[in-house]
Design a protein around this motif. Structure first.
Motif, PDB file in Angstrom:
ATOM      1  N   ASP A 161      33.421  49.883 -39.551  1.00 26.44           N
ATOM      2  CA  ASP A 161      32.161  50.619 -39.475  1.00 26.44           C
ATOM      3  C   ASP A 161      30.987  49.702 -39.170  1.00 26.44           C
ATOM      4  O   ASP A 161      30.028  50.103 -38.524  1.00 26.44           O
ATOM      5  N   ASP A 162      31.026  48.460 -39.666  1.00 24.55           N
ATOM      6  CA  ASP A 162      29.934  47.529 -39.371  1.00 24.55           C
ATOM      7  C   ASP A 162      30.240  46.664 -38.155  1.00 24.55           C
ATOM      8  O   ASP A 162      29.630  45.622 -37.950  1.00 24.55           O
ATOM      9  N   LEU A 163      31.213  47.136 -37.349  1.00 23.95           N
ATOM     10  CA  LEU A 163      31.585  46.517 -36.077  1.00 23.95           C
ATOM     11  C   LEU A 163      32.030  45.062 -36.209  1.00 23.95           C
ATOM     12  O   LEU A 163      31.728  44.222 -35.378  1.00 23.95           O
ATOM     13  N   ASP A 171      40.678  33.324 -35.310  1.00 25.37           N
ATOM     14  CA  ASP A 171      39.322  33.005 -34.850  1.00 25.37           C
ATOM     15  C   ASP A 171      38.450  34.253 -34.723  1.00 25.37           C
ATOM     16  O   ASP A 171      37.227  34.179 -34.887  1.00 25.37           O
ATOM     17  N   ALA A 172      39.059  35.389 -34.388  1.00 25.28           N
ATOM     18  CA  ALA A 172      38.286  36.591 -34.058  1.00 25.28           C
ATOM     19  C   ALA A 172      38.066  37.520 -35.245  1.00 25.28           C
ATOM     20  O   ALA A 172      36.978  38.091 -35.400  1.00 25.28           O
ATOM     21  N   VAL A 173      39.084  37.705 -36.080  1.00 24.21           N
ATOM     22  CA  VAL A 173      39.005  38.684 -37.170  1.00 24.21           C
ATOM     23  C   VAL A 173      37.904  38.286 -38.155  1.00 24.21           C
ATOM     24  O   VAL A 173      37.778  37.127 -38.549  1.00 24.21           O
ATOM     25  N   GLY A 174      37.097  39.272 -38.518  1.00 26.47           N
ATOM     26  CA  GLY A 174      35.994  39.052 -39.453  1.00 26.47           C
ATOM     27  C   GLY A 174      34.661  38.831 -38.779  1.00 26.47           C
ATOM     28  O   GLY A 174      33.610  38.962 -39.410  1.00 26.47           O
ATOM     29  N   ARG A 175      34.672  38.502 -37.478  1.00 27.35           N
ATOM     30  CA  ARG A 175      33.420  38.285 -36.754  1.00 27.35           C
ATOM     31  C   ARG A 175      32.953  39.594 -36.124  1.00 27.35           C
ATOM     32  O   ARG A 175      33.745  40.504 -35.879  1.00 27.35           O
ATOM     33  N   ARG A 176      31.662  39.674 -35.834  1.00 22.07           N
ATOM     34  CA  ARG A 176      31.141  40.858 -35.145  1.00 22.07           C
ATOM     35  C   ARG A 176      31.662  40.876 -33.719  1.00 22.07           C
ATOM     36  O   ARG A 176      31.698  39.849 -33.035  1.00 22.07           O
ATOM     37  N   CYS A 177      32.075  42.048 -33.264  1.00 19.95           N
ATOM     38  CA  CYS A 177      32.710  42.127 -31.944  1.00 19.95           C
ATOM     39  C   CYS A 177      31.753  41.697 -30.835  1.00 19.95           C
ATOM     40  O   CYS A 177      32.173  41.117 -29.835  1.00 19.95           O
ATOM     41  N   PRO A 179      23.125  42.133 -20.458  1.00 18.27           N
ATOM     42  CA  PRO A 179      24.114  42.089 -21.539  1.00 18.27           C
ATOM     43  C   PRO A 179      24.615  43.477 -21.903  1.00 18.27           C
ATOM     44  O   PRO A 179      23.846  44.424 -21.977  1.00 18.27           O
ATOM     45  N   LEU A 180      25.913  43.592 -22.108  1.00 15.93           N
ATOM     46  CA  LEU A 180      26.500  44.844 -22.584  1.00 15.93           C
ATOM     47  C   LEU A 180      26.634  44.818 -24.106  1.00 15.93           C
ATOM     48  O   LEU A 180      26.522  45.840 -24.769  1.00 15.93           O
ATOM     49  N   CYS A 181      26.863  43.624 -24.655  1.00 14.25           N
ATOM     50  CA  CYS A 181      27.034  43.467 -26.094  1.00 14.25           C
ATOM     51  C   CYS A 181      25.736  43.004 -26.734  1.00 14.25           C
ATOM     52  O   CYS A 181      24.975  42.250 -26.132  1.00 14.25           O
ATOM     53  N   GLY A 182      25.498  43.434 -27.969  1.00 17.58           N
ATOM     54  CA  GLY A 182      24.297  43.031 -28.682  1.00 17.58           C
ATOM     55  C   GLY A 182      24.007  43.996 -29.810  1.00 17.58           C
ATOM     56  O   GLY A 182      24.792  44.921 -30.082  1.00 17.58           O
ATOM     57  N   PRO A 183      22.874  43.822 -30.501  1.00 18.01           N
ATOM     58  CA  PRO A 183      22.559  44.704 -31.625  1.00 18.01           C
ATOM     59  C   PRO A 183      22.501  46.174 -31.257  1.00 18.01           C
ATOM     60  O   PRO A 183      22.794  47.027 -32.080  1.00 18.01           O
TER      61      PRO A 183
END
Length: 384
Positions: A20-22, A41-47, A60-64
């Motif tokens: 839910d918190d991406l 390396d990836a799990v737990g980080r924001r996507c 940018p496509l990714c961001g807040p």
């Protein structure tokens, strides 16, 4: 609870699951091949931090306020026909993305799976057309519009009234705006008949330019953007600030820093900054500007309490770049510089504070600011 790893591991495409918190919950081997990151390396980080995708235009496509985040928050599947990710090589990799929403059994659990995201390498092939996505409208800073993750070139539209209609309707998402009010905003003083005729032309042009007539609804003598059809950076900004302040009150400083930091990154500029003299957006611009400063002050205070003085100083500096007579940010920056042993720079910051307050407001610093200045002078004297 949905077992994200089971879905992801069985996928024939690169895929990952987000909460839910991406934050990434699962990351399969094909995703490792594309991005060069292991699951550890990836799990737990924001996507958004891991994927860092861009549109072909370079935006940018990714961001807040990324399209995926807003879609998932509104329970809408996300897709992007074509975007670029860094990958493991020197050249960006062209991919398309699709998603599958996962029903939440317990919305209170933030670690629960929200969506599965699938990534397909295009490698020169044309992407399959994705399902239509809602309008993504950015109003903090320069006005911009995306539809199905593609930029809509509103700056090239010949009928500027159509752009203004879109801006005004976006200020009231899901609510009807009376026709007469739109006419008064657009053409003050015009007679009623000519105003209504002009508005019909502007709305017709807007529907044609967006390519989806149903996005602009007409009911009686009022217009609205279709409910659920518009995703606003302003709404995300306000939600992030509210989340950050709630985390701060609940003594969850790390969560507060994450939410408030995302909110400030999203604030790319004042609301509709290209319309500085339009009365119809002046009040909203001031409200959001004050919300930005409130978020910046809270974030700076939390970072100072955590001993993250350099980060807090940067937040204060950014706020002062927007309004140089905000004394609280001068004072906190002085505190940060003093804590880092940079008393000489702290004293220069105090002088800048005094000059800004005198020039802009014709006042002297508050007693609390002067007390910090006294401590700075004492620290300098102790070193000599």
């Amino acid at each position: 609870m949905i077992r994200a790893r089971e879905y992801i591991s069985l996928s024939s495409e690169a895929a990952f699951a987000v909460s839910d918190d991406l934050r990434i919950l699962a990351w399969n081997r094909l995703a490792e091949d594309i991005f060069g990151l292991t699951a550890a390396d990836a799990v737990g980080r924001r996507c958004s931090d891991v994927v860092s995708a861009e549109l072909p235009s370079g935006a940018p496509l990714c961001g807040p306020d990324c399209h995926g985040r807003i879609c998932f928050s509104n329970r809408i599947p996300f897709s992007a026909d074509a975007c670029l990710v860094s990958g493991t090589g020197r050249e960006p990799i062209r991919v398309c993305m699709t998603s599958l929403l996962v029903p939440n059994e317990n919305a209170a659990r933030m670690a629960q799976t929200r969506a599965l995201v699938f990534i397909h390498r295009l490698d020169g092939a044309s992407p399959e057309p994705s399902m239509p996505q809602p309008l993504h409208i950015r109003m903090l800073g320069r006005f911009s519009v995306s539809l199905s993750a593609r930029q809509v070139p509103v700056e090239t539209w010949q009928r500027k009234a159509a752009v203004t209609v879109l801006k005004i309707l976006a200020m009231h998402p899901g609510h009807l705006v009376p026709r007469d009010r739109l006419v008064e905003f657009l053409w003050p003083g015009v007679d009623e008949r000519h105003g209504r005729d002009r508005l019909k032309v502007a709305v017709y042009s807007l529907r044609q330019l967006l390519g989806h007539a149903e996005l602009v609804e007409h009911a009686g003598e009022a217009y609205a953007l279709r409910a659920g059809a518009v995703l606003l950076d302003v709404a995300v900004f306000e939600r992030l600030v509210a989340e950050g302040l709630r985390h701060a009150r609940q003594h969850r400083p790390d969560d507060a820093v994450a939410s408030l930091g995302d909110a400030l990154r999203l604030y790319q500029g004042d609301y509709l900054e290209e319309d500085p003299y339009e009365e119809w957006c002046a009040e909203e611009r001031m409200r959001l500007r004050e919300l930005y400063f409130e978020a910046a002050e809270y974030l700076s205070e939390i970072l100072v309490l955590q001993g993250r003085f350099d980060e807090a100083g940067r937040v204060c500096g950014d706020a002062l770049g927007r309004e140089n007579c905000r004394e609280v940010f001068h004072r906190m920056r002085m505190e940060c510089l003093l804590a880092e042993g940079r008393a000489e720079e702290a004293e220069r910051q105090y002088r800048r504070c005094c000059e800004a307050l005198d020039r802009e407001l014709s006042v002297e610093p508050l007693p609390e600011t002067r007390r910090v200045a006294d401590r700075i002078r004492a620290a300098r004297a102790a070193r000599t």
